[in-house]
Write a protein that holds these residues in place. Structure first.
Motif, PDB file in Angstrom:
ATOM      1  N   ASP A  98       0.894  -1.113  -0.057  1.00 53.09           N
ATOM      2  CA  ASP A  98       0.072   0.017  -0.027  1.00 53.09           C
ATOM      3  C   ASP A  98       0.889   1.265   0.104  1.00 53.09           C
ATOM      4  N   ARG A 100      -0.395   4.465  -0.553  1.00 52.34           N
ATOM      5  CA  ARG A 100      -1.035   5.768   0.020  1.00 52.34           C
ATOM      6  C   ARG A 100      -1.330   5.993   1.374  1.00 52.34           C
ATOM      7  N   ASP A 112      -2.316  -1.395  -3.519  1.00 51.41           N
ATOM      8  CA  ASP A 112      -1.985  -1.053  -4.788  1.00 51.41           C
ATOM      9  C   ASP A 112      -1.295  -2.214  -5.754  1.00 51.41           C
ATOM     10  N   TYR A 113      -0.597  -3.088  -5.000  1.00 49.94           N
ATOM     11  CA  TYR A 113       0.336  -4.007  -5.699  1.00 49.94           C
ATOM     12  C   TYR A 113       0.216  -5.199  -4.929  1.00 49.94           C
TER      13      TYR A 113
END
Length: 124
Positions: A98, A100, A112-113
């Motif tokens: 993450d 963010r 995110d990944y």
């Protein structure tokens, strides 16, 4: 960003395994990290998460007390130490990153990944 999970395998109930997830990033400490799992026929579920510098961790009820998440930012790696394994822990385990948020999140949509997953099988 690529995440490579490893360490899965076959273990008897009551045994232990340590999963590793290595990230191909320049500054690993920019990412909060999480572990999720998906058992056969079930939806993916949150397991454990750790903040960017490891100051805070968060566990699902099913993992709390038996599993420990940790990280080594110098090695770009997050770990999941799994002890007292049960047959119901059988699943594919995924690591996630993450970018963010600095804090640990239990929401898959916050990440995110994702890594490719590593299979853990616990026999009774």
């Amino acid at each position: 960003v690529q995440l490579q999970a490893s360490g899965g395998g076959l273990v008897q109930a009551g045994g232990s395994l340590r999963l590793s997830c290595t990230a191909s990033v320049t500054t690993f400490s920019n990412y909060a990290m999480g572990w999720f799992r998906q058992a056969p026929g079930k939806e993916r579920e949150f397991g454990a998460a750790i903040s960017r510098r490891g100051a805070s961790t968060y566990y699902s009820d099913s993992m709390k007390g038996r599993f420990t998440i940790s990280r080594d930012n110098a090695k770009n790696t997050v770990y999941l130490q799994m002890d007292s394994l049960k047959p119901e822990d059988t699943a594919v385990y995924f690591c996630a990153a993450d970018y963010r948020r600095s804090s640990a999140s239990s929401e898959g949509s916050d990440y995110d990944y994702w890594g490719q997953g590593t299979l853990v099988t616990v026999s009774s």
